[in-house]
Structure formats: C-alpha cells, structure tokens
Design a protein around this motif. Structure first.
Motif, PDB file in Angstrom:
ATOM      1  N   ASN A  67      -1.610  -2.775 -14.153  1.00 21.62           N
ATOM      2  CA  ASN A  67      -1.519  -2.872 -15.584  1.00 21.62           C
ATOM      3  C   ASN A  67      -0.591  -1.984 -16.255  1.00 21.62           C
ATOM      4  O   ASN A  67      -0.517  -2.027 -17.648  1.00 21.62           O
ATOM      5  N   ASP A  68      -0.095  -1.205 -15.354  1.00 23.48           N
ATOM      6  CA  ASP A  68       0.691   0.141 -15.923  1.00 23.48           C
ATOM      7  C   ASP A  68       2.179   0.054 -16.021  1.00 23.48           C
ATOM      8  O   ASP A  68       2.859  -0.184 -14.767  1.00 23.48           O
ATOM      9  N   ALA A  69       2.828  -0.125 -17.177  1.00 23.46           N
ATOM     10  CA  ALA A  69       4.150  -0.422 -17.125  1.00 23.46           C
ATOM     11  C   ALA A  69       4.840   0.696 -16.549  1.00 23.46           C
ATOM     12  O   ALA A  69       5.839   0.435 -15.576  1.00 23.46           O
ATOM     13  N   ALA A  70       4.822   1.965 -16.625  1.00 23.34           N
ATOM     14  CA  ALA A  70       5.389   2.977 -15.990  1.00 23.34           C
ATOM     15  C   ALA A  70       5.220   2.884 -14.443  1.00 23.34           C
ATOM     16  O   ALA A  70       6.429   3.076 -13.707  1.00 23.34           O
ATOM     17  N   LEU A  71       4.065   2.661 -13.899  1.00 20.69           N
ATOM     18  CA  LEU A  71       3.874   2.585 -12.527  1.00 20.69           C
ATOM     19  C   LEU A  71       4.688   1.545 -11.807  1.00 20.69           C
ATOM     20  O   LEU A  71       5.244   1.437 -10.724  1.00 20.69           O
ATOM     21  N   ALA A  72       4.544   0.174 -12.749  1.00 20.92           N
ATOM     22  CA  ALA A  72       5.414  -0.957 -12.193  1.00 20.92           C
ATOM     23  C   ALA A  72       6.769  -0.774 -12.102  1.00 20.92           C
ATOM     24  O   ALA A  72       7.532  -1.078 -11.051  1.00 20.92           O
ATOM     25  N   LYS A  73       7.417   0.021 -12.929  1.00 23.61           N
ATOM     26  CA  LYS A  73       8.703   0.349 -12.861  1.00 23.61           C
ATOM     27  C   LYS A  73       8.987   1.173 -11.685  1.00 23.61           C
ATOM     28  O   LYS A  73      10.197   1.106 -11.109  1.00 23.61           O
ATOM     29  N   LYS A  74       8.279   2.204 -11.581  1.00 23.51           N
ATOM     30  CA  LYS A  74       8.235   3.366 -10.379  1.00 23.51           C
ATOM     31  C   LYS A  74       8.425   2.327  -9.128  1.00 23.51           C
ATOM     32  O   LYS A  74       9.180   2.690  -8.143  1.00 23.51           O
ATOM     33  N   ALA A  75       7.523   1.364  -8.897  1.00 22.11           N
ATOM     34  CA  ALA A  75       7.482   0.607  -7.796  1.00 22.11           C
ATOM     35  C   ALA A  75       8.627  -0.160  -7.529  1.00 22.11           C
ATOM     36  O   ALA A  75       9.060  -0.105  -6.298  1.00 22.11           O
ATOM     37  N   VAL A  76       9.224  -0.709  -8.526  1.00 23.84           N
ATOM     38  CA  VAL A  76      10.549  -1.487  -8.555  1.00 23.84           C
ATOM     39  C   VAL A  76      11.427  -0.713  -8.158  1.00 23.84           C
ATOM     40  O   VAL A  76      12.359  -1.028  -7.327  1.00 23.84           O
ATOM     41  N   ILE A  77      11.734   0.607  -8.581  1.00 23.83           N
ATOM     42  CA  ILE A  77      12.738   1.493  -8.044  1.00 23.83           C
ATOM     43  C   ILE A  77      12.696   1.852  -6.663  1.00 23.83           C
ATOM     44  O   ILE A  77      13.505   1.656  -5.958  1.00 23.83           O
ATOM     45  N   LEU A  78      11.391   2.102  -6.345  1.00 19.62           N
ATOM     46  CA  LEU A  78      10.966   2.657  -4.833  1.00 19.62           C
ATOM     47  C   LEU A  78      11.154   1.338  -3.982  1.00 19.62           C
ATOM     48  O   LEU A  78      11.592   1.836  -2.673  1.00 19.62           O
ATOM     49  N   ARG A  79      11.140   0.291  -4.307  1.00 16.29           N
ATOM     50  CA  ARG A  79      11.155  -0.841  -3.245  1.00 16.29           C
ATOM     51  C   ARG A  79      12.638  -0.956  -2.926  1.00 16.29           C
ATOM     52  O   ARG A  79      12.862  -1.657  -2.028  1.00 16.29           O
TER      53      ARG A  79
ATOM     54  N   LEU B  58       0.809  -1.295   0.045  1.00 22.77           N
ATOM     55  CA  LEU B  58       0.113   0.076   0.048  1.00 22.77           C
ATOM     56  C   LEU B  58       0.846   1.280   0.056  1.00 22.77           C
ATOM     57  O   LEU B  58       0.640   2.358  -1.012  1.00 22.77           O
ATOM     58  N   LEU B  59       1.946   1.214   0.943  1.00 23.86           N
ATOM     59  CA  LEU B  59       2.622   2.592   1.086  1.00 23.86           C
ATOM     60  C   LEU B  59       3.505   2.644  -0.334  1.00 23.86           C
ATOM     61  O   LEU B  59       3.524   3.785  -0.829  1.00 23.86           O
ATOM     62  N   VAL B  60       4.039   1.671  -0.971  1.00 27.92           N
ATOM     63  CA  VAL B  60       4.966   1.844  -2.238  1.00 27.92           C
ATOM     64  C   VAL B  60       3.832   2.553  -3.194  1.00 27.92           C
ATOM     65  O   VAL B  60       4.036   3.304  -4.146  1.00 27.92           O
ATOM     66  N   ALA B  61       2.449   1.864  -3.422  1.00 27.81           N
ATOM     67  CA  ALA B  61       1.613   2.280  -4.267  1.00 27.81           C
ATOM     68  C   ALA B  61       1.318   3.671  -4.083  1.00 27.81           C
ATOM     69  O   ALA B  61       1.189   4.596  -5.181  1.00 27.81           O
ATOM     70  N   LEU B  62       1.034   4.023  -2.967  1.00 32.00           N
ATOM     71  CA  LEU B  62       0.893   5.339  -2.532  1.00 32.00           C
ATOM     72  C   LEU B  62       2.101   6.377  -2.901  1.00 32.00           C
ATOM     73  O   LEU B  62       1.855   7.630  -3.324  1.00 32.00           O
TER      74      LEU B  62
END
Ligand SMILES: *Cc1c(COP(=O)(O)O)cnc(C)c1O
Length: 387
Positions: free
Chosen positions: A199-211, A63-67
C-alpha cells in the motif's frame, strides 16, 4: 493413481488462451517487463485490493526484495516461523538480517503472535508471518506488535493467493505481501514467477528499482539491486490464469470439505483440532485434521493432517503402495537446518514445531482431482487407521 499434484488438466483446459498469449507476445517482441508485466501487475493489485504490485522473478525474490527495501544493518533481526519453506529465512539472511525463529500454533500451523512478542528486541526490524498451507496467520495481533515496535510486516503469502483474514486479502494487510507463482501454488504459472503487493508508494518504487539492479536513472546506481524481473511471457500466461483462479480456490475448498467429512469418522476424538490445549491429547488419537479458523477463508493450497504415534512415515508408504502421492511439508524445521544452526537454540527449543514436523503429511487436493480420486485417498487413509 492419485498424484499429489498434476498441472496438466488445468493448463490443458486453457491451452488455446495460453497459446494466444504466447503468439501475441512473440509478435510484440516485448520480452523484458513492458505492457504484459504492467497489465498483470495492475490486474493483480486490483484483485488483492492494493494500489501497488511489483512483478518479480519468484516468490523467493519477492521476499528478498521486500527485505532489501528495509536496508538491514548487521545484527538486525527479523522474526519468522521455523515451520515453513526454506526461502522464508533464506531471504532474511541474504538480505543481511538475522532470522529469529518463533513457534507456531498447533491448530493452524501458523506463527504464534505471543511468541513473536516475546522475541522482539531493540534490534528487531521486521516480522515475516507465513500463511502456511493457504490459511492466513493471525494478522491483527502481529500488526499490533509491529506498530508498537515500529517495524515492518512482510506477509509470506506464497501459498495463500486468494486467502482472506477477517475479510481482508492475504498480502494486503502488512507492509508487503510476497506471492509465488510456482506451478503448485494457488495461482500457478508455467515456470517461476513472483510478486510483491504493498500500500506504500515509496516502498513500491524502491522495489521497482531493486528488481532492476538498483538502477535509477538508467545506468546510475545509488543502491545494489539485482535482476529480479518477472518474465513478460510468464506475466502473459498468468493474466490468462488469473481470470480462473477464484474457481480453482473454490474447488480446493470443496475438496477440503470432502476430506473433512470423510476423515472425521477415522479421526474420532479429534473434533477440536483448533483447540491449542488439545495438542497433548492428539498423540493418543490416530490423526488430527486441519481446520479453517473462524477468522479465515482458507484456500487449502495443502491439506495437511497430523499422524501421531510415530506412524506418519508408515502412512506415507502405505499410500505410495496404493499409488497415492503425499508429501511432508516440512520434515526438518528451519531452526534445525545446518545452514541456520548459528541462528538457532537447537533441538528442543521449539517443541510444537518439532512435533508437527514429525507428524505432518499433506494429501492431494489440487483443484482438478476427481471425486473418485478424493474418495480413494480418504478410503486408503481410513484403511490404514484400521490396520
Ligand atoms: C513457494 C514458497 C516460497 C518461494 O516461492 P518460489 O516462487 O518457489 O521462489 C516462499 N515461501 C513459501 C512459504 C513458499 O511456499
């Protein structure tokens, strides 16, 4: 004796596969991210029917990373239910947002889209519906509101792995789906774990970087992330368990059907708990049973009844005397938690939520519970209602 939850029979049945997974990871030496996490992400994404899955340290961190991907500015608002686990709103504040608590529907315990719509402002950036107890929130109107306002929807699917809404998987409908592998959840790990679907490639990439501390490329940081990585060992265990998860959900459904059959007689007069107009009349009835909404495939992570007449705590004690576990999820709604009072209109502001918090009681429903145990729980509830 009937515990509220028991992880042991499920894991014992898989012990040899889990040991193999451990041995293989031990031999590989790949403990941080790596092939096990990648394989689990691939398998999980396929199961949910989304292109991207990002393994994370817990459901809370999901939840935190999504936000965090939303880059909230001070004053930005995120609407969520008050009747949920703390992490839903805790993550909003930790990501820099202001939680706005919405009312739930009395029949499903899930967020009320009409109330969400009333609470939309020019500062609203996201909605976090929770699929409470394993049943999906009413996603269509929520997605419509979000599209109209051009804001994100983060599904808190922590309790709802495997649930469906109008034949779509929970966690595949919104901008993100946040899952938890806490041992009591539908796909329970051997420790903490979580995951985001999108479903969003850019957001998935952002989450991967944030983690991974916001690091991209190595040792360069445009943004501040954290260590939110799913353990490779946990991913290896979860891969073993994922193959069996559909069967466990089926068992939960059978267990719910059993309770509903047995308790229907005790709950005379509570035939339409889905009817929101019946909220007032439930107070005259002994208990109100949960139900599966027509749009939903409920996974019954919890089987939660409502006990009216101020008798909920008595029933909990009555069951405890008979060594039957039960739990109140959740006794204090978030808008009344001390840490959120500054975001809240206080007592009386969310009457349905407050009424449910005083009446809800979850009964044991884990997949490995025996028929005899289920029967003894139903019998004890029936006895209590006649007492
Ligand atoms: C369990 C749960 C979480 C948090 O998951 P963890 O993996 O325990 O951090 C978040 N939201 C809801 C609704 C939950 O039930």
């Amino acid at each position: 004796m009937v515990p509220l939850f028991d992880p042991n029979p499920q894991n014992a049945a898989l012990a040899s596969g889990l040991r193999e997974a451990f041995d293989s990871l031990l031999a590989s030496g790949r403990f941080i991210l790596g092939p096990e996490v990648e394989a689990f992400e691939r398998e999980f994404a396929k199961r949910i029917g989304v292109p991207y899955a990002v393994g994370l340290s817990s459901g809370t961190d999901a939840l935190l990373v999504a936000l965090m991907t939303l880059d909230l500015a001070p004053g930005d608002e995120v609407i969520c239910p008050s009747f949920t686990f703390f992490a839903t709103a805790g993550s909003i504040v930790r990501a820099g947002g202001k939680p706005v608590f919405a009312e739930v529907l009395p029949g499903t315990f899930n967020i009320d889209p009409a109330d969400v719509e009333r609470r939309i402002t020019s500062r609203t950036r996201a909605i976090v519906p929770v699929h409470l107890y394993g049943q999906a929130a009413d996603m269509d109107p929520l997605m419509e509101i979000a599209e109209k306002s051009n804001i994100a929807v983060i599904e808190d699917a922590a309790q709802a792995f495997g649930a469906r809404y109008k034949n779509r998987e929970a966690g595949s409908i919104g901008t993100f789906g946040a899952f938890s592998f806490f041992p009591t959840k539908n796909l329970g790990g051997l420790g903490d774990g979580g995951l985001l679907t999108t479903n969003d490639a850019a957001l998935a990439k952002k989450a991967v970087i944030l983690r991974n501390h916001g690091m991209d490329p190595k040792y360069y940081h445009q943004t501040i992330g954290g260590n939110f990585r799913l353990h490779a060992l946990q991913a290896a265990f979860l891969r073993v368990k994922l193959r069996h998860a559909a069967g466990w959900i089926e068992k939960r459904r059978q267990n719910a059907a059993f309770y509903l059959r047995r308790l229907q007689q005790s709950a005379t007069g509570c035939k339409s708990p889905n009817d929101s107009s019946s909220n007032a009349q439930c107070y005259e009835k002994p208990i109100l049973l949960p139900h599966e909404h027509a749009d939903c495939d409920h996974t019954w992570n919890q089987f939660t009844i409502r006990v009216g007449g101020g008798r909920r705590d008595h029933l909990k004690a009555f069951l405890a005397e008979r060594q039957i576990g039960s739990e109140i999820y959740y006794p204090c709604p978030l808008h009344l938690q001390e840490c959120f009072l500054s975001f809240s209109e206080g007592k009386g502001s969310l009457p349905i939520t407050e009424a449910i918090a005083g009446e809800c009681l979850s009964l044991p429903i884990y997949p490995e519970i025996t028929d005899a145990q289920l029967a003894s729980v139903a019998e004890a509830v029936g006895q209590f209602l006649q007492s």
